[in-house]
Design a protein around this motif. Structure first.
Motif, mmCIF file in Angstrom:
data_model
loop_
_atom_site.group_PDB
_atom_site.id
_atom_site.type_symbol
_atom_site.label_atom_id
_atom_site.label_comp_id
_atom_site.label_asym_id
_atom_site.label_seq_id
_atom_site.Cartn_x
_atom_site.Cartn_y
_atom_site.Cartn_z
ATOM 1 N N MET A 214 0.818 -1.214 0.000
ATOM 2 C CA MET A 214 0.000 0.000 0.000
ATOM 3 C C MET A 214 0.847 1.257 0.000
ATOM 4 N N GLY A 215 0.519 2.182 -0.894
ATOM 5 C CA GLY A 215 1.132 3.499 -0.864
ATOM 6 C C GLY A 215 2.262 3.688 -1.855
ATOM 7 N N VAL A 216 2.552 4.955 -2.126
ATOM 8 C CA VAL A 216 3.545 5.368 -3.116
ATOM 9 C C VAL A 216 4.931 4.761 -2.877
ATOM 10 N N LEU B 105 -1.155 10.294 0.109
ATOM 11 C CA LEU B 105 -0.155 9.594 0.919
ATOM 12 C C LEU B 105 -0.758 9.043 2.211
ATOM 13 N N ASP B 106 -2.055 9.321 2.431
ATOM 14 C CA ASP B 106 -2.703 8.824 3.643
ATOM 15 C C ASP B 106 -4.136 8.432 3.309
ATOM 16 N N MET C 124 -3.991 5.280 -3.643
ATOM 17 C CA MET C 124 -2.728 5.662 -3.016
ATOM 18 C C MET C 124 -1.475 5.280 -3.805
#
Lengths: 311, 311
Positions: free
Chosen positions: B110-112, B211-212, B249
């Motif tokens: 999960m996430g960049v 980012l969240d 994300m």
């Protein structure tokens, strides 16, 4: 212009010495689904499951966090070698969670957003469970700057890639900034444990937290590289001069969120390589496995001491 | 001030119509260890293992990517129901990777930052394997804005949380900005497939990448919330007015890195909820499981058509 965030006025406490929940909405919700844990206030008795938690240890890898649970269970005399520990978050593969006595272990994946989602749900979980006097420790791996590989770094302050000790975040499209200072007391307590163990080099220093592993950490071996070896060396030397001794990818949001929730927290990472000398992690599997046990040993010793067990 | 990045001059091609590696160092390295895949140029014959890859499908969850491999294998007549597909990245739990015929499936967490590490190593892998004419598609889940839950969104441009179609990154402490436009051709091809399938609502729209998951997406149910429901509604309405129909994300760095490497790419995400109406993902497990199959079905149809199979 960024605004330094003020402490919200309406902190929601589960009880004294406990979790500060800076969100008045939660206590009014009929149900709170902790989606990425596959847990919820209606489907689970969170107080019965987690009310006695005093130590939360978090790390990137689910396998490592499971291994830590077995290790700490044996150290505390609560589990036998080879005993299986069930994953509390079974039913989702976003995170893995294990519990043994007062110790909760959770994996958080890699990077700020991944650990951020986990921390939102963990802080709410601790609030719902009415936990108090909780310490959260990240046990992880990192690149070192000017340290012998295998050294353990206790983070004093987490910095961004410009060496500033702050965590920037966008809320409703506006930039806010949170402090990334960690507990001095806890670092001193951990350093005393490291001295008692006397098995590996341990230092307290600043930690740079980046959003990328390759270009963001000045590596020459990513899919993109538009700078020279000299540029890289100058950047890492400037980081060293700013008191930074290691680079990882989660410490800033970890320090910011724990701090803003009134939870004592520490970051304990082992360096897998010295970035002044190399970019690739090329040590043998066996050496890396032994390095990765060092933060576990240090935190295991700390937990035993806190619980008054013979360390 | 940010600088819009210029295309580097010394692109390294593995052959024509192939991967642009914007790093002249890689071809000079004796060994390239793809650490988070547990693969390397000395330990593995990457060309033999991956040379025939034409489609790379990536998604957050390892379980979902394994399921996709089984699904596409059956659709292409290359595997039987219940057949096990080994994880090529066994030995690490950072990512999971599966291959069936010309289709490679990889989880990215999960996430960049998490997908970023994976993409650096994937692009190098495709380069080392001398792959050509590769398409990379992210199949994921997201929150929708003003869409019926279960709708599928094909990303036109990925935006940041200020609705700007760019990806910001810090390299040696300096801000650089990369474009986040995705392939119009590929979106048209995918939209044609959606029309042929005619099983669920599909749109082409802008996607906001944050980012969240909680504060960063204006949710009222995180561990922190310093804004009102009215603030949230205004922010999401402003996003809608900017042509944004979903929030996730990973899309911005995905679009930026694929684009800068000359790889055609698409983002195909299903909305699990309508953020104008709710914050919590409260649909039943069965409904969510069915939603998550929609991007797989669409991309499966696309792959079959491209390979000239009866769709």
């Amino acid at each position: 212009m960024a605004t330094q965030e003020k402490k919200p006025e309406n902190l929601q406490h589960s009880n004294e010495y406990s979790i500060h929940l800076s969100n008045p909405n939660i206590s009014e919700m009929k149900e709170d689904i902790l989606y990425h844990f596959n847990l919820g206030t209606k489907t689970h008795d969170l107080q019965a499951m987690f009310g006695n938690v005093k130590f939360v240890c978090v790390g990137g890898s689910p396998t490592r966090m499971k291994a830590f649970t077995g290790y700490i269970g044996e150290e505390l005399g609560l589990s036998q070698p080879g005993m299986d520990h069930p994953n509390i978050c079974e039913g989702t593969d976003r995170y893995a969670m294990y519990k043994i006595g007062p110790v909760l272990s959770i994996s958080h994946g890699m990077g700020v957003p991944s650990i951020g989602i986990m921390l939102h749900e963990l802080i709410k979980l601790l609030y719902h469970a009415k936990c108090s006097d909780v310490v959260i420790i990240r046990i992880g791996t990192c690149g070192g700057i000017g340290l012998e590989p295998g050294s353990v770094v206790l983070t004093r302050k987490a910095t961004d890639s410009c060496f500033k000790p702050e965590f920037e975040q966008f809320v409703l499209g506006k930039r806010i900034v949170r402090s990334t200072e960690l507990s001095d007391d806890l670092n001193q307590e951990l350093m005393a444990c490291a001295k008692e163990l006397n098995e590996f080099n341990t230092v307290v220093a600043n930690t740079m937290c980046t959003l990328d592993f390759y270009e963001g950490q000045a590596r020459l071996d990513g899919a993109f590289c538009s700078y020279t070896d000299k540029d890289k060396q100058e950047y890492l030397q400037a980081a060293y001069d700013a008191g930074i001794r290691n680079i990882e990818m989660e410490s800033s949001i970890f320090a910011a969120m724990c701090g803003a929730s009134g939870i004592k927290a520490a970051v304990v990472c082992v360096t897998l390589l010295n970035r002044l000398k190399e970019d690739q992690i090329s040590s043998s599997h066996e050496v890396l496995v032994e390095y990765q046990k060092r933060p576990q040993k240090l935190v295991g010793h700390f937990i035993k001491k806190r619980l008054g067990r013979k360390a």
